[in-house]
Design a protein around this motif. Structure first.
Motif, PDB file in Angstrom:
ATOM      1  N   LEU A  18       6.884  69.011  56.806  1.00  0.00           N
ATOM      2  CA  LEU A  18       7.904  70.052  56.669  1.00  0.00           C
ATOM      3  C   LEU A  18       8.120  70.651  58.061  1.00  0.00           C
ATOM      4  O   LEU A  18       7.334  71.472  58.520  1.00  0.00           O
ATOM      5  CB  LEU A  18       7.430  71.127  55.673  1.00  0.00           C
ATOM      6  CG  LEU A  18       7.010  70.589  54.291  1.00  0.00           C
ATOM      7  CD1 LEU A  18       6.368  71.673  53.454  1.00  0.00           C
ATOM      8  CD2 LEU A  18       8.217  70.011  53.560  1.00  0.00           C
ATOM      9  N   PRO A  19       9.163  70.194  58.739  1.00  0.00           N
ATOM     10  CA  PRO A  19       9.309  70.565  60.155  1.00  0.00           C
ATOM     11  C   PRO A  19       9.826  71.988  60.387  1.00  0.00           C
ATOM     12  O   PRO A  19      10.406  72.610  59.497  1.00  0.00           O
ATOM     13  CB  PRO A  19      10.312  69.540  60.677  1.00  0.00           C
ATOM     14  CG  PRO A  19      11.072  69.112  59.482  1.00  0.00           C
ATOM     15  CD  PRO A  19      10.214  69.302  58.280  1.00  0.00           C
ATOM     16  N   ILE A  79      -4.049  69.398  54.195  1.00  0.00           N
ATOM     17  CA  ILE A  79      -2.832  70.112  54.630  1.00  0.00           C
ATOM     18  C   ILE A  79      -3.131  70.626  56.025  1.00  0.00           C
ATOM     19  O   ILE A  79      -4.143  71.307  56.237  1.00  0.00           O
ATOM     20  CB  ILE A  79      -2.498  71.298  53.705  1.00  0.00           C
ATOM     21  CG1 ILE A  79      -2.311  70.836  52.261  1.00  0.00           C
ATOM     22  CG2 ILE A  79      -1.252  72.027  54.195  1.00  0.00           C
ATOM     23  CD1 ILE A  79      -2.219  71.980  51.258  1.00  0.00           C
ATOM     24  N   ARG A  80      -2.246  70.304  56.960  1.00  0.00           N
ATOM     25  CA  ARG A  80      -2.400  70.844  58.315  1.00  0.00           C
ATOM     26  C   ARG A  80      -1.240  71.809  58.565  1.00  0.00           C
ATOM     27  O   ARG A  80      -0.081  71.488  58.290  1.00  0.00           O
ATOM     28  CB  ARG A  80      -2.410  69.720  59.359  1.00  0.00           C
ATOM     29  CG  ARG A  80      -3.658  68.832  59.266  1.00  0.00           C
ATOM     30  CD  ARG A  80      -3.662  67.781  60.372  1.00  0.00           C
ATOM     31  NE  ARG A  80      -3.962  68.353  61.673  1.00  0.00           N
ATOM     32  CZ  ARG A  80      -5.182  68.650  62.100  1.00  0.00           C
ATOM     33  NH1 ARG A  80      -6.232  68.435  61.306  1.00  0.00           N
ATOM     34  NH2 ARG A  80      -5.378  69.173  63.292  1.00  0.00           N
ATOM     35  N   PHE A  81      -1.605  72.975  59.068  1.00  0.00           N
ATOM     36  CA  PHE A  81      -0.578  73.986  59.354  1.00  0.00           C
ATOM     37  C   PHE A  81      -0.774  74.454  60.795  1.00  0.00           C
ATOM     38  O   PHE A  81      -1.889  74.850  61.181  1.00  0.00           O
ATOM     39  CB  PHE A  81      -0.720  75.157  58.383  1.00  0.00           C
ATOM     40  CG  PHE A  81       0.193  76.329  58.693  1.00  0.00           C
ATOM     41  CD1 PHE A  81       1.573  76.160  58.705  1.00  0.00           C
ATOM     42  CD2 PHE A  81      -0.322  77.581  58.998  1.00  0.00           C
ATOM     43  CE1 PHE A  81       2.416  77.224  59.007  1.00  0.00           C
ATOM     44  CE2 PHE A  81       0.510  78.648  59.301  1.00  0.00           C
ATOM     45  CZ  PHE A  81       1.889  78.462  59.302  1.00  0.00           C
ATOM     46  N   HIS A 104      16.915  69.317  54.495  1.00  0.00           N
ATOM     47  CA  HIS A 104      16.011  68.240  54.101  1.00  0.00           C
ATOM     48  C   HIS A 104      15.649  68.469  52.635  1.00  0.00           C
ATOM     49  O   HIS A 104      15.470  69.607  52.219  1.00  0.00           O
ATOM     50  CB  HIS A 104      14.750  68.341  54.988  1.00  0.00           C
ATOM     51  CG  HIS A 104      13.821  67.195  54.849  1.00  0.00           C
ATOM     52  ND1 HIS A 104      14.067  65.973  55.392  1.00  0.00           N
ATOM     53  CD2 HIS A 104      12.616  67.087  54.213  1.00  0.00           C
ATOM     54  CE1 HIS A 104      13.054  65.159  55.113  1.00  0.00           C
ATOM     55  NE2 HIS A 104      12.166  65.818  54.398  1.00  0.00           N
ATOM     56  N   VAL A 105      15.578  67.397  51.865  1.00  0.00           N
ATOM     57  CA  VAL A 105      15.255  67.529  50.437  1.00  0.00           C
ATOM     58  C   VAL A 105      14.030  66.689  50.102  1.00  0.00           C
ATOM     59  O   VAL A 105      13.893  65.554  50.583  1.00  0.00           O
ATOM     60  CB  VAL A 105      16.449  67.073  49.555  1.00  0.00           C
ATOM     61  CG1 VAL A 105      16.067  67.126  48.066  1.00  0.00           C
ATOM     62  CG2 VAL A 105      17.670  67.931  49.820  1.00  0.00           C
ATOM     63  N   MET A 116       5.163  74.053  61.505  1.00  0.00           N
ATOM     64  CA  MET A 116       5.083  72.673  60.993  1.00  0.00           C
ATOM     65  C   MET A 116       3.952  72.545  59.980  1.00  0.00           C
ATOM     66  O   MET A 116       2.819  72.954  60.256  1.00  0.00           O
ATOM     67  CB  MET A 116       4.843  71.718  62.186  1.00  0.00           C
ATOM     68  CG  MET A 116       4.325  70.364  61.830  1.00  0.00           C
ATOM     69  SD  MET A 116       5.607  69.247  61.261  1.00  0.00           S
ATOM     70  CE  MET A 116       6.359  68.795  62.810  1.00  0.00           C
ATOM     71  N   ILE A 117       4.279  71.998  58.822  1.00  0.00           N
ATOM     72  CA  ILE A 117       3.258  71.738  57.803  1.00  0.00           C
ATOM     73  C   ILE A 117       3.225  70.229  57.554  1.00  0.00           C
ATOM     74  O   ILE A 117       4.270  69.608  57.380  1.00  0.00           O
ATOM     75  CB  ILE A 117       3.571  72.473  56.478  1.00  0.00           C
ATOM     76  CG1 ILE A 117       3.689  73.994  56.697  1.00  0.00           C
ATOM     77  CG2 ILE A 117       2.487  72.195  55.436  1.00  0.00           C
ATOM     78  CD1 ILE A 117       4.068  74.779  55.441  1.00  0.00           C
ATOM     79  N   GLU A 118       2.017  69.683  57.567  1.00  0.00           N
ATOM     80  CA  GLU A 118       1.858  68.250  57.268  1.00  0.00           C
ATOM     81  C   GLU A 118       0.905  68.082  56.093  1.00  0.00           C
ATOM     82  O   GLU A 118      -0.163  68.697  56.085  1.00  0.00           O
ATOM     83  CB  GLU A 118       1.288  67.522  58.490  1.00  0.00           C
ATOM     84  CG  GLU A 118       2.234  67.515  59.673  1.00  0.00           C
ATOM     85  CD  GLU A 118       1.512  67.094  60.940  1.00  0.00           C
ATOM     86  OE1 GLU A 118       1.697  65.959  61.364  1.00  0.00           O
ATOM     87  OE2 GLU A 118       0.750  67.919  61.472  1.00  0.00           O
TER      88      GLU A 118
END
Lengths: 313, 250
Positions: free
Chosen positions: B24-25, B58-60, B204-205, B1-3
Motif C-alpha cells: 500500500l504505497p 506486516i511492515r510499516f 489503486h483497488v 508505506m505498508i507491505e
C-alpha cells in the motif's frame, strides 16, 4: 459546573463528618473525638475504596450497571469466612488475629482476581467473557460456601453469619491504618491515570487508535480495582450495591465525562453518603444495626431502576 | 508505506484471511472492495494492529508493525473502526480533541486546538461542536469520528467504511479530504462498498473475496463487468457517463 459539584460534595462531606463527630456528644471530648474519629476514618476509607473501584470498573467494562461484586468478590469473601470456620471451628476462627485474617483475605482475593484476568485476558481482550466468568465464578463459590455451611455445626455457623455482613462496629484499629494507606496510594495511582481512563471510556477500538495499549492498561487498572475491593471487603465485609448507588449519583451530578472530576467526586459522595447515613442511624434514630442494610437495599433499587430504564421502549 | 507478506488470520477456528501479499504505497488512495465477509475490515484491523495476524508479516515504515511502540504508532498511523463507544456527555469538540491525545497525552496546546478546530471545520461540524454525541444522528456521529481521526494528523490513514450513514454531500466531502491527504503524500486506505465512488476517487483497488486477493490494480483494470461478476456473484454493468465510470448491478 464540575468544579461546583466537587465543592458541593466536599461541603456535604465536611458537614456530615462534623455532625457525626459532634451530634449527641457528652463527656470527655478527647476520647469521644478519637473514638468517633476512627469510625469516621473507616467509613470514609471504605466509601472512597468502593466508589473508586466501581467507577474504574465501569469505565473499563463500558457498562454503568456493573460493579466489581459481579466478579464474585463478595462470594469469595464469604467462602473464605466459611472455610475458616469449617476448618478451625468457631472458637478457632474467633481466636485468629485480625491482621492475619485480613492479610489472608486480601492475598486470596488478589490472587483469585489475577488468576481470573490471566485466564480470561490471556485468551484475548474480552470484557464480556471476563464478567461472565466472574459471575460463574461467584456462583461456584456460593455453592461451595453453601456446601460447607451445611456441614458446619449450626451454633458455629453464627460466626460465618456475623462475618458475612458489612459492619463498622468492630473495625480493627491496625487494619484501618493499613487500609487507609492502601486506599490513599491506590487512589493516587488511579487519579494519575485519569486522562487514560477518559480514553479507555471510548472503548477498545478508539483507545488503540489513540495509542493506549488497551489490554495492558485495563489489566493494570483491574489490579488496582482488585486491591481496593479486597481491602474494603476484608475491612468491613461484602458490599454489593453501594458502589452502584454512588456511581449513578456521581454521573448524574458531575456534568462531565472527565475522570479527573468523576473520581474525586465519587469518593466524596460515597464518604458523605456513608457518614450522613450512619449519623442518622446512630445519633438520630438511635439504631445499633449497620447502616449498610438500608444502603444496600437502596442500591438494589437503583440497580433495578437502571436495568428497567434501559429496556427498549 | 505498508507491505504485507503471506498474511493470514483465523478466528474461532475459521480462516478469515489467507496468504495476503500486497503493498500500500504512499501518496495514493487505495480502496478495499469485496462482498460482505470477504475480510476487508479484518485486514484493516490487522494493519492498524487492532488484531494480531495468525501468520505472515506486516511492515510499516520499513520495520515490522509489532515493533512499533503503541504510542509512537498512533502518531504515525490512524484507523477509523466501525465499533466505537459513545461516552455520555461527550461533545463533538471533545471527541475531535481526543485526536490530539497521541501528541500530548491529553494536554492540549494552542496548536492542538487549532488543528482540532480545522478538522471540525473540514467536516462541517463547527455549528455542532458543543452538541453531545449521543444527541446526534448516525451520520453526524460518523463525521465527528472522521474529524477525530483527521485530527491525529498521521502519515497513514486506514478508514473502515468511512461513508457509513453519510448523505451524498458529506460522502463527497469525506472522499475529497481523503484524496487531498493522499495527494499530500500520505498513505490512505479505505474500505468502500459504493463501487462508483471507489472508481471515482481510488488510485489503486484491492479486491478481496473469501479472505483472498482476487484482483489488484487501477480502478479501470479491476472494475470490469467480468471481474465484478466473479467478485460479487452478480451481474454488474459498468457505464461511462461524462467520462466517469458508473457501476450498477443489473
Amino acid at each position: 459546573m464540575p468544579s461546583r459539584a466537587l465543592i458541593l460534595a466536599g461541603a456535604a462531606y465536611a458537614a456530615s463528618a462534623l455532625a457525626f463527630l459532634t451530634l449527641g456528644a457528652r463527656g470527655d471530648w478527647g476520647f469521644l473525638l478519637l473514638f468517633r474519629g476512627e469510625k469516621l476514618l473507616a467509613l470514609s476509607t471504605v466509601g472512597a475504596a468502593v466508589a473508586l473501584s466501581t467507577l474504574v470498573f465501569q469505565t473499563i467494562t463500558g457498562n454503568r450497571i456493573l460493579t466489581p461484586a459481579i466478579m464474585g468478590f463478595d462470594a469469595l469473601y464469604v467462602m473464605i469466612q466459611t472455610a475458616l470456620v469449617f476448618l478451625l471451628g468457631g472458637v478457632g476462627f474467633a481466636s485468629l488475629g485480625a491482621l492475619p485474617v485480613f492479610a489472608l483475605e486480601t492475598a486470596l482475593m488478589v490472587a483469585a482476581a489475577t488468576g481470573l484476568f490471566t485466564f480470561v485476558m490471556g485468551r484475548g481482550d474480552d470484557m464480556n467473557r471476563l464478567v461472565l466468568t466472574g459471575i460463574v465464578f461467584g456462583i461456584l463459590l456460593r455453592s461451595l460456601s453453601a456446601l460447607m455451611a451445611r456441614m458446619i455445626d449450626p451454633s458455629e455457623y453464627a460466626y460465618v453469619q456475623a462475618a458475612s455482613y458489612a459492619r463498622f462496629t468492630n473495625v480493627d484499629g491496625d487494619l484501618l491504618w493499613i487500609a487507609v494507606a492502601v486506599v490513599l496510594a491506590v487512589g493516587a495511582l488511579v487519579l494519575a491515570q485519569a486522562r487514560r481512563l477518559d480514553v479507555l471510556a471510548l472503548g477498545r477500538a478508539t483507545a488503540l487508535t489513540l495509542g493506549v495499549a488497551h489490554e495492558r492498561a485495563a489489566r493494570r487498572l483491574m489490579w488496582l480495582v482488585t486491591l481496593l475491593v479486597a481491602v474494603s471487603t476484608a475491612l468491613v465485609g461484602p458490599i454489593v450495591f453501594f458502589g452502584l448507588l454512588v456511581s449513578a449519583v456521581t454521573y448524574q451530578i458531575a456534568g462531565t465525562w472527565r475522570h479527573a472530576v468523576l473520581l474525586p467526586l465519587s469518593a466524596l459522595i460515597a464518604a458523605a453518603l456513608l457518614v450522613a447515613s450512619q449519623t442518622l442511624f446512630e445519633r438520630v434514630l438511635s439504631l445499633q444495626s449497620s447502616v449498610f442494610v438500608v444502603i444496600e437495599a437502596l442500591g438494589g433499587l437503583v440497580f433495578l431502576y437502571l436495568v428497567l430504564r434501559r429496556t427498549p421502549r | 508505506m505498508i507491505e504485507m507478506s503471506g498474511l493470514s488470520y483465523a478466528a474461532g477456528g475459521k480462516a478469515i484471511l489467507h496468504d495476503i501479499t500486497a503493498r500500500l504505497p504512499e501518496g495514493r488512495l487505495t480502496v478495499l472492495v469485496g462482498p460482505n465477509g470477504a475480510g476487508k475490515s479484518t485486514l484493516l484491523a490487522l494493519l492498524g494492529r487492532h488484531l494480531a495476524p495468525g501468520g505472515g508479516v506486516i511492515r510499516f515504515g520499513g520495520r515490522p508493525l509489532e515493533d512499533w511502540p503503541r504510542a509512537e504508532l498512533a502518531r504515525a498511523l490512524t484507523i477509523l473502526r466501525q465499533a466505537t463507544r459513545i461516552t455520555p456527555r461527550l461533545t463533538v469538540a471533545d471527541l475531535v480533541a481526543f485526536g490530539r491525545y497521541p501528541h500530548g497525552q491529553g494536554r492540549l496546546t494552542p496548536e492542538d486546538r487549532k488543528i482540532a478546530a480545522a478538522c471540525l471545520d473540514r467536516m462541517a461540524l463547527t455549528d455542532l461542536r458543543d452538541r453531545q454525541l449521543d444527541t446526534l444522528s448516525g451520520g453526524q456521529q460518523q463525521r465527528a469520528l472522521i474529524a477525530m481521526v483527521l485530527a491525529q494528523d498521521t502519515g497513514t490513514l486506514l478508514m473502515d467504511e468511512p461513508l457509513n450513514n453519510l448523505d451524498l454531500a458529506h460522502a463527497r466531502r469525506v472522499m475529497q479530504v481523503l484524496r487531498e491527504r493522499a495527494a499530500a503524500g500520505r498513505t490512505v486506505v479505505a474500505v468502500l462498498h459504493d463501487l462508483t465512488v471507489a472508481a471515482r476517487y481510488a488510485d489503486h483497488v484491492l479486491a478481496l473475496r473469501d479472505g483472498r486477493v482476487m484482483a489488484e490494480g487501477p480502478p479501470d483494470a479491476v472494475f470490469t463487468p467480468a471481474r465484478l461478476a466473479q467478485l460479487y456473484d452478480a451481474e454488474i454493468e459498468v457505464h461511462q457517463i461524462g467520462g466517469r465510470p458508473v457501476i450498477l448491478p443489473i
